[in-house]
Design an enzyme around this catalytic site. Sequence first.
Site, PDB file in Angstrom:
ATOM      1  N   LYS A 126      33.500  41.262  39.828  1.00 12.98           N
ATOM      2  CA  LYS A 126      32.397  41.919  39.114  1.00 12.98           C
ATOM      3  C   LYS A 126      31.183  42.056  40.031  1.00 12.98           C
ATOM      4  CE  LYS A 126      34.213  40.424  34.682  1.00 12.98           C
ATOM      5  NZ  LYS A 126      34.181  39.535  33.520  1.00 12.98           N
ATOM      6  N   GLN A 130      30.673  34.447  31.689  1.00 16.45           N
ATOM      7  CA  GLN A 130      32.131  34.478  31.837  1.00 16.45           C
ATOM      8  C   GLN A 130      32.781  33.439  30.923  1.00 16.45           C
ATOM      9  OE1 GLN A 130      33.718  36.812  33.622  1.00 16.45           O
ATOM     10  NE2 GLN A 130      35.725  36.015  33.159  1.00 16.45           N
ATOM     11  N   ASP A 171      29.161  42.858  27.476  1.00 16.59           N
ATOM     12  CA  ASP A 171      30.547  42.567  27.100  1.00 16.59           C
ATOM     13  C   ASP A 171      30.858  43.087  25.692  1.00 16.59           C
ATOM     14  OD1 ASP A 171      32.167  41.166  29.006  1.00 16.59           O
ATOM     15  OD2 ASP A 171      30.835  39.420  28.816  1.00 16.59           O
TER      16      ASP A 171
END
Length: 284
Positions: free
Chosen positions: A52, A96, A119
């Site tokens: 990422k 994460q 997200d």
Amino acid sequence: MAKIIDGKKISDDIKETVKQEVLALNSKGILVGLAVVIVGDNQASRVYVNSKKKACETLGIHSTEYALKAETSQAELLELVDELNNNPDINGILVQLPLPSHIDEKKIIESISPIKDVDAFHAANVGKIMIGDYDFLPCTPAGCMELIRSTGVNISGKTCVVVGRSNIVGKPMAMLLLHESGTVTICHSRTTNLTEMCKTADILVAAVGKAKIITAEMVKEGAIVIDVGMNRDENGKLCGDVDFDEVSKVAGYITPVPGGVGPMTIATLMKNTVIAAKMQESMK
Ligand code: GUN
């Protein structure tokens, strides 16, 4: 033999568009920033986070990593998220998952400002997706949708089976297919007739997390098979939830692992970060 859906190529095209959008924002003096938070030393998470960050670098998005030790308390993590929520240089916040077991993931997700939730995990964003009026699409399901679209097959009226009911993939995936007028079934660990259910699918999405659980006898001839899995086989080799070698003899289209869904998740994250930056700019 199935046609292989090239997620790497499709994600590169999306990233090129994002790169141009970042340049256009930069030319107006607007910078785009993503905070990437990782807690502990989960190996898979480390690999994802590195990918990422690397994507951000290539596209001109400023990424800041917050690597916290596994013993970090929930209160400390909440404090960091609060700081990032209030930092105008940060447009997107990515924590994460999974988090260490002493931290309540739900609490952390709900603490992220919905307009920075790239997200699309926050309940406010999940709700928006449910009613089809959203700012961000969840990265992996949105990436899968692009892969399905790339085949040129119209989803409307197709029988779609999603295997897996996670909040991150299975549930939102089903919703996105439904928005495109697919007839959708979600299968999971308690499904008693998995083979029969899968066999009905024109579009089959496997998001279970079990190596090669989808075998050729479970797949309808000509089906589109999207493999979200990222596992290791008995020899330690990276593989998906789908037995690629066998299923590709039956399916019409299939995604490889690696090089299928994985790069699409990252491309969507980049896209979402730019959407977040634009949204926040328009609110100034
Ligand atoms: N863990 C596995 N997939 C994801 C994802 O898409 N986002 C975050 N934040 N964590 C994950």
